[in-house]
Write an enzyme that holds these catalytic residues in place. Structure first.
Site, PDB file in Angstrom:
ATOM      1  N   LYS A  22      82.768  12.441 -64.333  1.00 46.82           N
ATOM      2  CA  LYS A  22      82.447  10.885 -64.054  1.00 46.82           C
ATOM      3  C   LYS A  22      83.432  10.063 -64.121  1.00 46.82           C
ATOM      4  CE  LYS A  22      80.386   8.798 -67.569  1.00 46.82           C
ATOM      5  NZ  LYS A  22      81.021   7.374 -67.765  1.00 46.82           N
ATOM      6  N   ASN A  23      84.260  10.325 -65.361  1.00 50.01           N
ATOM      7  CA  ASN A  23      85.228   9.280 -65.385  1.00 50.01           C
ATOM      8  C   ASN A  23      86.682   9.161 -64.631  1.00 50.01           C
ATOM      9  OD1 ASN A  23      83.540   8.139 -67.158  1.00 50.01           O
ATOM     10  ND2 ASN A  23      84.607   9.111 -68.921  1.00 50.01           N
ATOM     11  N   ARG A  94      79.663  -1.128 -67.091  1.00 49.60           N
ATOM     12  CA  ARG A  94      80.733  -1.946 -67.173  1.00 49.60           C
ATOM     13  C   ARG A  94      81.993  -1.318 -66.610  1.00 49.60           C
ATOM     14  NH1 ARG A  94      78.587  -1.170 -71.330  1.00 49.60           N
ATOM     15  NH2 ARG A  94      78.194  -3.580 -71.459  1.00 49.60           N
ATOM     16  N   ARG A 123      84.083  -3.615 -76.061  1.00 41.68           N
ATOM     17  CA  ARG A 123      84.677  -3.471 -74.686  1.00 41.68           C
ATOM     18  C   ARG A 123      85.346  -4.586 -74.105  1.00 41.68           C
ATOM     19  NH1 ARG A 123      81.676   1.232 -73.176  1.00 41.68           N
ATOM     20  NH2 ARG A 123      83.738   1.603 -71.995  1.00 41.68           N
ATOM     21  N   PRO A 124      86.408  -5.235 -74.550  1.00 45.77           N
ATOM     22  CA  PRO A 124      87.063  -6.300 -74.202  1.00 45.77           C
ATOM     23  C   PRO A 124      87.906  -6.030 -72.922  1.00 45.77           C
ATOM     24  CG  PRO A 124      88.103  -5.713 -76.056  1.00 45.77           C
ATOM     25  CD  PRO A 124      87.041  -4.765 -75.981  1.00 45.77           C
ATOM     26  N   LEU A 127      93.430  -6.368 -71.867  1.00 42.88           N
ATOM     27  CA  LEU A 127      94.732  -5.660 -71.564  1.00 42.88           C
ATOM     28  C   LEU A 127      94.644  -5.643 -70.195  1.00 42.88           C
ATOM     29  CD1 LEU A 127      94.885  -2.901 -74.422  1.00 42.88           C
ATOM     30  CD2 LEU A 127      96.033  -4.968 -74.152  1.00 42.88           C
ATOM     31  N   VAL A 332      88.627   5.143 -82.077  1.00 47.34           N
ATOM     32  CA  VAL A 332      88.737   4.652 -80.759  1.00 47.34           C
ATOM     33  C   VAL A 332      87.873   3.364 -80.287  1.00 47.34           C
ATOM     34  CG1 VAL A 332      88.610   4.920 -78.351  1.00 47.34           C
ATOM     35  CG2 VAL A 332      89.796   6.536 -79.761  1.00 47.34           C
TER      36      VAL A 332
HETATM   37  C1  EPZ Z   1      86.796   4.919 -70.797  1.00 49.30           C
HETATM   38  O1  EPZ Z   1      86.475   3.852 -71.202  1.00 49.30           O
HETATM   39  C2  EPZ Z   1      85.660   5.990 -70.461  1.00 49.30           C
HETATM   40  N1  EPZ Z   1      84.999   5.404 -69.581  1.00 49.30           N
HETATM   41  C3  EPZ Z   1      84.946   6.075 -71.976  1.00 49.30           C
HETATM   42  O2  EPZ Z   1      83.958   7.023 -71.511  1.00 49.30           O
HETATM   43  C4  EPZ Z   1      86.056   6.765 -72.800  1.00 49.30           C
HETATM   44  O3  EPZ Z   1      85.071   6.757 -74.071  1.00 49.30           O
HETATM   45  C5  EPZ Z   1      86.949   5.602 -73.028  1.00 49.30           C
HETATM   46  O4  EPZ Z   1      87.775   5.582 -71.821  1.00 49.30           O
HETATM   47  C6  EPZ Z   1      87.945   6.245 -74.025  1.00 49.30           C
HETATM   48  O5  EPZ Z   1      88.512   7.359 -73.811  1.00 49.30           O
HETATM   49  C7  EPZ Z   1      85.311   5.436 -68.070  1.00 49.30           C
HETATM   50  O6  EPZ Z   1      86.416   6.211 -67.876  1.00 49.30           O
HETATM   51  C8  EPZ Z   1      84.439   5.003 -67.156  1.00 49.30           C
HETATM   52  P1  EPZ Z   1      89.305   2.077 -73.162  1.00 49.30           P
HETATM   53  P2  EPZ Z   1      87.268   2.518 -71.069  1.00 49.30           P
HETATM   54  O7  EPZ Z   1      89.710   1.035 -72.393  1.00 49.30           O
HETATM   55  O8  EPZ Z   1      88.165   2.582 -70.290  1.00 49.30           O
HETATM   56  C9  EPZ Z   1      89.848  -0.989 -76.492  1.00 49.30           C
HETATM   57  C10 EPZ Z   1      81.867   7.932 -71.377  1.00 49.30           C
HETATM   58  O9  EPZ Z   1      80.872   8.196 -72.367  1.00 49.30           O
HETATM   59  N2  EPZ Z   1      90.401  -1.896 -75.618  1.00 49.30           N
HETATM   60  O10 EPZ Z   1      90.351   3.193 -73.455  1.00 49.30           O
HETATM   61  O11 EPZ Z   1      86.305   1.316 -71.571  1.00 49.30           O
HETATM   62  C11 EPZ Z   1      88.251  -0.930 -76.560  1.00 49.30           C
HETATM   63  O12 EPZ Z   1      87.581  -1.915 -77.318  1.00 49.30           O
HETATM   64  C12 EPZ Z   1      82.358   6.637 -71.463  1.00 49.30           C
HETATM   65  O13 EPZ Z   1      81.937   8.289 -70.525  1.00 49.30           O
HETATM   66  C13 EPZ Z   1      90.570  -3.236 -75.944  1.00 49.30           C
HETATM   67  O14 EPZ Z   1      90.726  -3.492 -77.236  1.00 49.30           O
HETATM   68  O15 EPZ Z   1      88.074   2.788 -72.752  1.00 49.30           O
HETATM   69  C14 EPZ Z   1      87.970   0.562 -77.337  1.00 49.30           C
HETATM   70  O16 EPZ Z   1      87.862   0.248 -78.649  1.00 49.30           O
HETATM   71  C15 EPZ Z   1      82.158   5.844 -72.817  1.00 49.30           C
HETATM   72  N3  EPZ Z   1      91.153  -4.093 -75.094  1.00 49.30           N
HETATM   73  C16 EPZ Z   1      89.185   1.425 -76.888  1.00 49.30           C
HETATM   74  O17 EPZ Z   1      90.232   0.310 -76.654  1.00 49.30           O
HETATM   75  C17 EPZ Z   1      91.182  -3.673 -73.740  1.00 49.30           C
HETATM   76  O18 EPZ Z   1      91.472  -4.677 -73.024  1.00 49.30           O
HETATM   77  C18 EPZ Z   1      89.257   2.310 -75.864  1.00 49.30           C
HETATM   78  O19 EPZ Z   1      88.634   1.746 -74.798  1.00 49.30           O
HETATM   79  C19 EPZ Z   1      90.647  -2.516 -73.356  1.00 49.30           C
HETATM   80  C20 EPZ Z   1      90.018  -1.541 -74.179  1.00 49.30           C
END
Ligand code: EPZ
Length: 423
Positions: A22-23, A94, A123-124, A127, A332
């Protein structure tokens, strides 16, 4: 609303084939906006999130042919692509933010109403926006205050970008935007997940020049044009990890086909620490939870290649019945322990302290009425339902439908006593 009824089941036995990731498929589908030629994506899992992404691409003006019986989606984003992503689709998923970079490049503007936080965290996207601004995009600050990303750019140029956190989504959005920018982009502290590597291989097949995907430094040389391609999506490592735990928690022995063990090194190492025997063979991966008692271990989630946050709740299911106490630290996401309350309804007796959950282990779980609080937590309570006395009723299973293809059929194929009932 539909529910799962899960009964205490015997040891899992037999074989299961893992579906496409999916991801990986979601960012790859977003990347099809970067060309007006036809892209054929194969091994696409039949999931709700894939349906939503197909609807989103169509709403933006792309031609989409979805054939999920054959796990294939064809996209041809020719003609005018409109710049606004409809909120009713964005609020369902999202990950819609993943179209941001490609949309900006294709139509010169991207307008996306942010859905805001969810069960697992805020989920900000600051970045993602920091990267696009560095590439020359203008972000309307007033709209942002109202939770609307309104980005404009006539032309994007290369830049050196440092990510404060190796965000998966930000890395993917920036790679897509930089692929057609003028000049070279260097992305530092990039996410290293296998799904990033699959996106980069898809884009390179389209004619992009991306080096270093899978490491912390990714170099993208902008090109003039990208062309249509055909691509097989990598297997879903989190689905594979979930089924590995299903064998461990029930003391079963299964063969998992179409999984890439290299994508799950941390999870395999931890399962072995718990006494699970794991053999990588040319037929697939044999997971044997029947040979040794399952003992506890501690987990700390980290960006890849660390222990994946998406496996935190499924692995915690195993730890509730493992011999001995364990500590799980979630680094995370800021709120990814919603499943603890559900496990506790079954008698897990878990305590949380900030980023840590303390699991006493050795529990005799009892079936209960529980809810899927997010996609992975839903799978996790199904796993505990397989070993809990009596019947466990899992509600809000639409979360599970988002990320596990044919979940009930695959589990029943291994001997699980699970059925889907409409309320
Ligand atoms: C991806 O989400 C995955 N989703 C998530 O899978 C996965 O848990 C996550 O990566 C971490 O591996 C998809 O790929 C569609 P991040 P994403 O940006 O991209 C913080 C599932 O169950 N952050 O790496 O949203 C954020 O708040 C889903 O399949 C900032 O602070 O994850 C979080 O705490 C759930 N500022 C951390 O980073 C930003 O601008 C990880 O987020 C972006 C993110």
């Amino acid at each position: 609303m539909a529910k799962f009824l899960v009964k205490k089941s015997g040891p899992m036995r037999g074989e299961v084939t893992i579906s496409g990731s999916k991801n990986a498929v979601l960012p790859i589908m977003a990347a099809t906006l970067l060309t007006d030629e036809e892209c054929v994506i194969k091994d696409v899992p039949a999931l709700r999130d894939v349906d939503v992404m197909c609807s989103l691409l169509e709403s933006l003006g792309a031609g989409v042919r979805k054939n999920l019986d054959e796990n294939r989606v064809t996209v041809k984003a020719e003609g005018e692509i409109i710049s606004e992503a409809p909120f009713d689709l964005v609020k369902m998923m999202r990950a819609s933010i993943l179209v941001l970079g490609a949309l900006l490049l294709r139509s010169g503007r991207a307008l996306i109403h942010l859905p805001g936080g969810c069960a697992i965290g805020e989920r900000p996207v600051e970045l993602h926006l920091k990267g696009l601004k560095a590439l020359g995009a203008e972000i309307d600050e007033q709209s942002l205050q109202k939770g609307i990303v309104d980005a404009k750019a006539d032309r994007l140029h290369g830049a050196t970008i440092y990510l404060d956190f190796p965000s998966v989504g930000a890395t993917e959005v920036i790679i897509m935007a930089a692929a057609l920018a003028e000049g070279t982009t260097v992305l530092e502290n990039a996410a290293q997940e296998p799904e990033i590597v699959d996106l980069a291989s898809f884009l390179n097949k389209m004619g992009a020049k991306i080096k270093g995907a899978g490491t912390g430094t990714i170099k993208i040389e902008g090109v003039e044009k990208l062309h249509g391609v055909s691509h097989h999506v990598i297997p879903d490592r989190i689905e594979a990890g979930t089924f590995m735990v299903s064998a461990a928690i029930t003391g079963g022995k299964i063969l998992i086909k179409n999984m890439l063990p290299d994508h799950l090194k941390a999870v395999i190492a931890k399962l072995r620490e718990c006494g699970v025997e794991i053999d990588v063979t040319d037929r697939g991966v044999i997971v044997d939870g029947s040979r040794n008692p399952i003992v506890s271990t501690d987990i700390k989630t980290l960006p890849y290649p660390g222990f994946p946050t998406d496996m935190q709740s499924p692995f915690m299911a195993l730890l509730t019945v493992a011999k001995g106490p364990s500590v799980v630290m979630e680094t995370v996401f800021e709120n990814r322990f919603m499943h603890v309350a559900e496990f506790n309804k079954m008698g897990a007796n878990i305590r949380t302290e900030g980023k840590c959950a303390i699991i006493p282990g050795n529990r005799e779980l009892k079936g209960a009425q529980v809810a899927a609080t997010d996609l992975r937590a839903g799978a996790a309570v199904v796993l505990t339902g397989l070993v809990a006395e009596g019947t466990t009723e899992v509600s809000q299973i639409y979360h599970i439908d988002r990320g596990y293809e044919h979940f009930v059929d695959k589990l029943r194929g291994l001997g699980a006593l699970i059925e889907r009932v409409e309320d």
